[in-house]
Design an enzyme around this catalytic site. Structure first.
Site, PDB file in Angstrom:
ATOM      1  N   LYS A  32     -10.428  -3.281   4.674  1.00 31.92           N
ATOM      2  CA  LYS A  32      -9.355  -3.957   3.946  1.00 31.92           C
ATOM      3  C   LYS A  32      -9.742  -4.002   2.466  1.00 31.92           C
ATOM      4  O   LYS A  32     -10.923  -3.964   2.128  1.00 31.92           O
ATOM      5  CB  LYS A  32      -9.246  -5.387   4.516  1.00 31.92           C
ATOM      6  CG  LYS A  32      -8.340  -6.333   3.768  1.00 31.92           C
ATOM      7  CD  LYS A  32      -6.905  -6.178   4.200  1.00 31.92           C
ATOM      8  CE  LYS A  32      -5.941  -6.942   3.292  1.00 31.92           C
ATOM      9  NZ  LYS A  32      -4.601  -6.351   3.285  1.00 31.92           N
ATOM     10  N   CYS A  63      -1.598  -1.939  -7.071  1.00 33.64           N
ATOM     11  CA  CYS A  63      -1.603  -3.355  -7.450  1.00 33.64           C
ATOM     12  C   CYS A  63      -1.045  -3.478  -8.856  1.00 33.64           C
ATOM     13  O   CYS A  63      -1.331  -2.657  -9.713  1.00 33.64           O
ATOM     14  CB  CYS A  63      -3.026  -3.917  -7.497  1.00 33.64           C
ATOM     15  SG  CYS A  63      -4.068  -3.397  -6.177  1.00 33.64           S
ATOM     16  N   GLY A 105       0.081   7.973   7.056  1.00 32.97           N
ATOM     17  CA  GLY A 105       1.479   7.556   7.011  1.00 32.97           C
ATOM     18  C   GLY A 105       2.095   7.851   8.357  1.00 32.97           C
ATOM     19  O   GLY A 105       2.558   8.963   8.612  1.00 32.97           O
ATOM     20  N   ASN A 154     -12.319  -0.233   0.463  1.00 36.43           N
ATOM     21  CA  ASN A 154     -11.123  -0.150  -0.364  1.00 36.43           C
ATOM     22  C   ASN A 154     -11.201  -1.259  -1.412  1.00 36.43           C
ATOM     23  O   ASN A 154     -11.496  -2.411  -1.093  1.00 36.43           O
ATOM     24  CB  ASN A 154      -9.891  -0.302   0.534  1.00 36.43           C
ATOM     25  CG  ASN A 154      -8.592  -0.145  -0.223  1.00 36.43           C
ATOM     26  OD1 ASN A 154      -8.211  -1.023  -0.995  1.00 36.43           O
ATOM     27  ND2 ASN A 154      -7.906   0.956  -0.006  1.00 36.43           N
ATOM     28  N   GLY A 185       4.091   3.076   9.200  1.00 37.62           N
ATOM     29  CA  GLY A 185       4.400   3.456  10.582  1.00 37.62           C
ATOM     30  C   GLY A 185       5.148   4.778  10.655  1.00 37.62           C
ATOM     31  O   GLY A 185       5.413   5.412   9.633  1.00 37.62           O
ATOM     32  N   ASN A 230      -0.034   5.359   0.394  1.00 40.54           N
ATOM     33  CA  ASN A 230       0.053   3.927   0.600  1.00 40.54           C
ATOM     34  C   ASN A 230       1.484   3.626   1.072  1.00 40.54           C
ATOM     35  O   ASN A 230       2.288   4.535   1.256  1.00 40.54           O
ATOM     36  CB  ASN A 230      -0.285   3.197  -0.710  1.00 40.54           C
ATOM     37  CG  ASN A 230      -0.941   1.859  -0.437  1.00 40.54           C
ATOM     38  OD1 ASN A 230      -0.524   1.132   0.459  1.00 40.54           O
ATOM     39  ND2 ASN A 230      -1.958   1.521  -1.201  1.00 40.54           N
ATOM     40  N   THR A 231       1.792   2.380   1.275  1.00 36.74           N
ATOM     41  CA  THR A 231       3.109   2.031   1.826  1.00 36.74           C
ATOM     42  C   THR A 231       4.230   2.244   0.807  1.00 36.74           C
ATOM     43  O   THR A 231       4.016   2.168  -0.404  1.00 36.74           O
ATOM     44  CB  THR A 231       3.122   0.566   2.280  1.00 36.74           C
ATOM     45  OG1 THR A 231       2.695  -0.247   1.187  1.00 36.74           O
ATOM     46  CG2 THR A 231       2.184   0.351   3.453  1.00 36.74           C
TER      47      THR A 231
HETATM   48  C1  FMN Z   1      -0.699  -4.790   7.449  1.00 37.57           C
HETATM   49  C2  FMN Z   1      -1.116  -3.726   6.478  1.00 37.57           C
HETATM   50  C3  FMN Z   1      -2.071  -4.020   5.500  1.00 37.57           C
HETATM   51  C4  FMN Z   1      -2.469  -3.063   4.586  1.00 37.57           C
HETATM   52  N1  FMN Z   1      -3.406  -3.376   3.647  1.00 37.57           N
HETATM   53  C5  FMN Z   1      -3.822  -2.441   2.754  1.00 37.57           C
HETATM   54  C6  FMN Z   1      -4.841  -2.745   1.813  1.00 37.57           C
HETATM   55  O1  FMN Z   1      -5.400  -3.844   1.783  1.00 37.57           O
HETATM   56  N2  FMN Z   1      -5.195  -1.774   0.918  1.00 37.57           N
HETATM   57  C7  FMN Z   1      -4.627  -0.528   0.936  1.00 37.57           C
HETATM   58  O2  FMN Z   1      -4.998   0.328   0.125  1.00 37.57           O
HETATM   59  N3  FMN Z   1      -3.683  -0.205   1.844  1.00 37.57           N
HETATM   60  C8  FMN Z   1      -3.260  -1.130   2.754  1.00 37.57           C
HETATM   61  N4  FMN Z   1      -2.294  -0.789   3.684  1.00 37.57           N
HETATM   62  C9  FMN Z   1      -1.708   0.563   3.700  1.00 37.57           C
HETATM   63  C10 FMN Z   1      -2.359   1.458   4.764  1.00 37.57           C
HETATM   64  O3  FMN Z   1      -3.731   1.637   4.515  1.00 37.57           O
HETATM   65  C11 FMN Z   1      -1.671   2.840   4.834  1.00 37.57           C
HETATM   66  O4  FMN Z   1      -1.787   3.478   3.583  1.00 37.57           O
HETATM   67  C12 FMN Z   1      -0.196   2.762   5.167  1.00 37.57           C
HETATM   68  O5  FMN Z   1       0.054   1.709   6.064  1.00 37.57           O
HETATM   69  C13 FMN Z   1       0.354   4.059   5.758  1.00 37.57           C
HETATM   70  O6  FMN Z   1      -0.273   4.419   6.971  1.00 37.57           O
HETATM   71  P1  FMN Z   1       0.283   4.009   8.433  1.00 37.57           P
HETATM   72  O7  FMN Z   1       1.742   4.367   8.473  1.00 37.57           O
HETATM   73  O8  FMN Z   1      -0.549   4.787   9.394  1.00 37.57           O
HETATM   74  O9  FMN Z   1       0.085   2.554   8.547  1.00 37.57           O
HETATM   75  C14 FMN Z   1      -1.886  -1.749   4.631  1.00 37.57           C
HETATM   76  C15 FMN Z   1      -0.945  -1.457   5.621  1.00 37.57           C
HETATM   77  C16 FMN Z   1      -0.555  -2.406   6.541  1.00 37.57           C
HETATM   78  C17 FMN Z   1       0.456  -2.049   7.588  1.00 37.57           C
END
Ligand code: FMN
Ligand code: FAD
Ligand code: FES
Lengths: 300, 316
Positions: B53, B138, B255, B107, B225, B200-201
């Site tokens: 995290k 950020c 992703g 991270n 997701g 990232n999201t």
């Molecule tokens: C609940 C949650 C918390 C996340 N926290 C972080 C974070 O602290 N730092 C970061 O760089 N990305 C964070 N992400 C993004 C994920 O690392 C990833 O880039 C993103 O969810 C896409 O992958 P996925 O679809 O497999 O989840 C977070 C994602 C989720 C769902």
């Protein structure tokens, strides 16, 4: 410390309607980790078993397009071991897509479960009068708790509040007899309905007040356990603090993982070690049961 | 069907100076600091590396709830970088990593360049930390804009951190919330990134029509997701072909990865390694299943090393 959770495929052994909107799903498996009341299961459609082993075949994580995508949390309502098998009950209300999927489950279907999760109710104090105060679909964990507290308790009373008789599951009353819960043997039951269609007219807190007022000052100590809609729990907790009664609340929060990694399910709690006097606790691992006096309800 | 000795299939990949026994990693923020997942899978066997995290200088409580909500094929989150802070992270969380025996990537997040530098310098000196992943999604305190959305600002951040980091692999995690991700990828590479991770999201929002209110306390959140997989694949493919391949900078693709098919697709688009995020919430055993499937796929197709898949998609 609770047992570590496992990821399991469970078979459906029954799925029956209990009242207008409550159903009981009985799941069956050969082996299930030890669990205690207040812990929960995280349920979803079966994850494809052959996901890892074939190069053709499956397209997704699930049989069909994932719906629901995330799992859904359900308190364990009972756990019994018989004939080398373990039967786990969950009792649920159909409120959306996930619980709709559950309502459609048939005997011998399979579901995927992660559990047992959460930190359940701690040991019950010896020789206290135990009051279980439930509303709506908050009764399943308290039913298991009440059933497993018969030996320690001085006496047990199960309070249940609903808007009308239709929403009172038959297992919490014996037909017209609102003084007994058919599935909590030996435990007194008190039902309160807003319209008076079963039991006492009024809220559970009205009934609690009457019960508390009737008691002799030198009687056994009372410990209260509550689970239900948040407005009800807040009223119960307020009542307990006004009467200096020990109280534990079993909370619900929107969850994603259920085992402490996503940080979705936070509950603000008082913490004297924190510089600001409070911190966020995770409902899925530290809870869902909290000592009620620590919960900060009016958090901005 | 071609069958080779399945044990002889090489799943290892290289990210700069780091060798991963297999390409699967955790996505930051989806596996806590590690111990929670050990109830379900053997991290050592099933992961090529572990990613933590986000860590910031000071502890952060994060956003008020509700912090997450399910959406079609995925979820939104607005956790708000909740974490224990740098010093407690080092004292309480790194002992677990010392025993882990797979590369650990921390991270790092911040709201100023100084904050990133402070965290990176401290972690760079710790033996069991093998990589630093900059979360550049950020907002900067000085103007509220994300570091990762502007190539100039991103370049400045990466170049500054680069000067301070000597031991760890420096990974820049790209934000998809930009007009052209190739531009920010290029800025990160030219400023000294060893590796890119993406994506990232995506920014999103959920509204309850009945109450007419935003569902998340933070109003908006990040979408993750399976719903974002096509977006992520396109971005990985573009960055690989336009800048990363030529610069020899590996990409960690993520992703919506949920199955071995998704894993193969990300490799074909150009990813060297892969991170599994949201899927871990649904199925914490997913890495083991994905790895098994990937191995079988290579076996069935007579491919001896997973590296042979990287960037091999045929376009029409
Ligand atoms: C609940 C949650 C918390 C996340 N926290 C972080 C974070 O602290 N730092 C970061 O760089 N990305 C964070 N992400 C993004 C994920 O690392 C990833 O880039 C993103 O969810 C896409 O992958 P996925 O679809 O497999 O989840 C977070 C994602 C989720 C769902
Ligand atoms: C620890 C825990 C134990 C639970 N135990 C039980 C139980 O024993 N029996 C039972 O019927 N339900 C229980 N719940 C609630 C149950 O998880 C939700 O009813 C279920 O997730 C709804 O899913 P759905 O897809 O049918 O509805 P959705 O379409 O997801 O939601 C329908 C409605 O329910 C609300 N909702 C969704 N998830 C939750 C949640 N986790 N908490 C509160 N409201 C929610 C939504 O805001 C919406 O208004 C528990 C929840 C938790 C966190
Ligand atoms: S539900 Fe993920 S941390 Fe509680």
């Amino acid at each position: 410390m609770a047992n570590p959770p496992a990821s399991l495929a469970l078979g459906v052994s029954a799925n029956r309607q209990l009242c207008r909107d409550h159903f009981r799903l009985t799941l069956c498996t050969e082996d299930f980790p030890a669990a205690r009341p207040g812990q929960f299961l995280y349920l979803g459609p079966t994850v494809h078993a052959d996901l890892g082993s074939t190069s053709s075949g499956t397209l997704g994580l699930r049989d069909s397009l994932p719906m629901p995508f995330l799992r859904r949390a359900f308190s364990i309502a009972n756990l019994r071991r018989a004939d080398g098998k373990c039967f786990i009950d969950v009792i649920y209300r159909v409120v959306g897509a996930g619980t709709q999927w559950m309502a459609g489950l048939r005997k011998s279907d399979q579901v995927s479960a992660v559990g047992p999760l959460g930190n359940g109710f701690g040991p019950r104090p010896e020789n206290h009068d135990l009051w279980f105060v439930a509303g709506g679909v908050g009764f399943p964990p308290l039913m298991w708790l009440a059933n497993s507290s018969a030996d320690q308790a001085n006496s047990r009373v199960f309070f249940f509040g609903a808007s009308c008789a239709d929403f009172v599951p038959s297992i919490l009353s014996c037909g017209e007899d609102a003084g007994r819960a058919s599935e909590i043997p030996g435990c007194a039951a008190v039902i309160a309905t807003d319209d008076g269609s079963l039991g006492v007219r009024g809220t559970v807190v009205d009934v609690l007040t009457k019960y508390a007022d009737k008691r002799k000052p030198d009687g056994p100590k009372i410990t209260v356990y509550t689970c239900g809609p948040e407005v009800m729990m807040r009223a119960v907790v307020e009542f307990c603090s006004s009467r200096s009664l020990e109280c534990y609340a079993c909370l619900e929060r929107a969850m994603a993982c259920g085992f402490g990694t996503c940080q979705s399910c936070v509950v603000p709690v008082a913490d004297e070690l924190d510089g600001q006097g409070w911190r966020y606790a995770l409902c899925c691992t530290e809870g869902p049961v909290f000592e009620a006096s620590r919960i900060i309800w009016n958090h901005p | 069907m071609v069958t080779q000795n399945i044990e002889s299939i090489d799943l290892s990949v290289r990210l700069g100076s780091l060798r991963l026994a297999n390409p699967l990693m955790t996505a930051s923020g989806t596996s806590g600091y590690g111990p929670e997942l050990t109830s379900f899978i053997d991290l050592r066997k099933n992961l090529g590396a572990f990613v933590t995290k986000s860590v910031t200088v000071e502890p952060r409580k994060g956003n008020p709830p509700p912090r997450t909500v399910e959406t079609s094929g995925g979820m939104l989150n607005a956790i708000g970088l909740a974490n224990v802070g740098l010093e407690r992270f080092v004292a309480e969380k790194t002992p677990f990593f010392e025993e882990l025996n797979i590369p650990v990537i921390v991270n790092v997040a911040g709201h100023s360049i100084d904050e990133y530098v402070t965290v990176c310098c401290r972690l760079d000196s710790i033996d069991c930390v093998n990589g630093l992943e900059l979360n550049v999604s950020c907002p900067n305190v000085s103007d509220g804009l994300e570091f990762g959305t502007d190539p100039v600002r991103l370049g400045e951040l990466v170049a500054t951190v680069r000067r301070e980091v000597s031991n760890s692999l420096l990974i820049v995690k790209l934000s998809p919330n930009v007009t052209d991700i190739v531009t920010t990828a290029r800025a990160a590479i030219e400023s000294g990134a060893d590796c890119l991770s993406m994506i990232n999201t995506l920014q999103g929002m959920a509204i309850n029509a009945d109450s007419r209110r935003a569902i998340l306390a933070n109003t908006c959140g990040g979408l993750s997701g399976p719903a974002i997989k096509p977006v992520a694949l396109a971005m990985v493919w573009k960055v690989y072909n336009r800048v990363a391949r030529e610069a020899k900078v590996p990409i960690i693709g993520m992703g919506g990865i949920a199955t071995w098919r998704d894993a193969v697709e990300f490799h074909l688009a150009g990813a060297t390694a892969l991170a599994v995020g949201t899927t871990l919430f649904v199925d914490p055993e997913a890495p083991a299943k994905i790895l098994g499937g990937l191995r079988d796929y290579l076996d069935c197709n007579g491919i001896s090393s997973v590296s042979e898949l990287i960037g091999q998609v045929e376009t029409r």
